[in-house]
Design a protein around this motif. Structure first.
Motif, PDB file in Angstrom:
ATOM      1  N   CYS A 132      28.554  92.699  35.999  1.00 11.55           N
ATOM      2  CA  CYS A 132      29.813  93.118  35.371  1.00 11.55           C
ATOM      3  C   CYS A 132      30.201  94.466  35.943  1.00 11.55           C
ATOM      4  O   CYS A 132      29.400  95.136  36.590  1.00 11.55           O
ATOM      5  N   LEU A 146      34.755  94.652  32.097  1.00 12.80           N
ATOM      6  CA  LEU A 146      34.019  93.395  31.952  1.00 12.80           C
ATOM      7  C   LEU A 146      32.656  93.617  31.300  1.00 12.80           C
ATOM      8  O   LEU A 146      32.047  92.684  30.790  1.00 12.80           O
ATOM      9  N   CYS A 147      32.185  94.864  31.305  1.00 14.06           N
ATOM     10  CA  CYS A 147      30.897  95.201  30.694  1.00 14.06           C
ATOM     11  C   CYS A 147      31.033  95.596  29.230  1.00 14.06           C
ATOM     12  O   CYS A 147      30.037  95.697  28.522  1.00 14.06           O
ATOM     13  N   THR A 193      22.191  93.299  31.952  1.00 14.58           N
ATOM     14  CA  THR A 193      23.159  93.396  33.042  1.00 14.58           C
ATOM     15  C   THR A 193      22.580  94.179  34.214  1.00 14.58           C
ATOM     16  O   THR A 193      21.536  94.817  34.097  1.00 14.58           O
TER      17      THR A 193
END
Length: 139
Positions: free
Chosen positions: A36, A40-41, A49
Motif C-alpha cells: 500500500c 491506500l494504507c 503491510t
C-alpha cells in the motif's frame, strides 16, 4: 524412443512446476505483506503491510509512546512497548484525523496507520479519563 520422450517431457515439466510451487510457497513474511502507499494504507495494520519494512521511530515521549513513520508508504502510527492498562493511545495528523486504541494487555501494541503525505502527525497517550495528554513532537 520418440514416443517415450513425448511422454517424459510433459511429466518432467509438471514435476518442475510442482517443485517451483514448493519454493514459492516458502516466501518470507515481508514479501507476503500487503502493498500500500499513502491513502491506500489508511486504517491498515502496519504489521501486515510493507510499511513495517522501512519504518523508523521519529519521536518518543518520556513515557515511551513512539511515533513511527514509513518513508515509502508515507504513513504514521503510534506504538507503545509497555502500555498502561486503560490509558488511550492515539496517532493524529494535523487535519485532526487519527486512530487510537486502549490496550488489552501490557505487550507491545500500535494503532492503525494514517496517511501522512504532505501532513504532520503526532502520537499521544491519555490517562484513563481521557485527560492529561503526553504527546510526541509533530513530524
Amino acid at each position: 524412443m520418440r514416443a517415450l520422450a513425448r511422454r517424459l517431457v510433459p511429466l518432467g515439466a509438471s514435476l518442475l512446476l510442482a517443485a517451483s510451487g514448493l519454493v514459492l510457497g516458502s516466501a518470507s513474511p515481508s514479501s507476503a505483506a500487503t502493498w500500500c502507499r499513502m491513502d491506500l494504507c489508511d486504517g491498515l495494520d502496519p504489521a501486515t503491510t510493507v510499511c513495517q519494512d522501512d519504518a523508523e521511530t521519529v519521536h518518543t515521549t518520556y513515557t515511551g509512546v513512539e511515533l513511527r513513520y514509513s518513508p515509502y508508504c508515507r504513513t504514521a502510527w503510534a506504538r507503545v512497548k509497555n502500555p498502561v492498562p486503560f490509558d488511550k493511545y492515539e496517532v493524529m495528523n494535523n487535519r485532526y484525523f487519527g486512530y487510537s486504541f486502549i490496550p488489552t494487555g501490557t505487550y507491545t501494541q500500535w494503532t492503525a496507520m494514517i496517511q501522512d503525505a504532505d501532513l504532520k502527525s503526532h502520537a499521544c497517550q491519555y490517562d484513563d479519563h481521557g485527560n492529561n495528554p503526553i504527546c510526541t513532537d509533530w513530524f
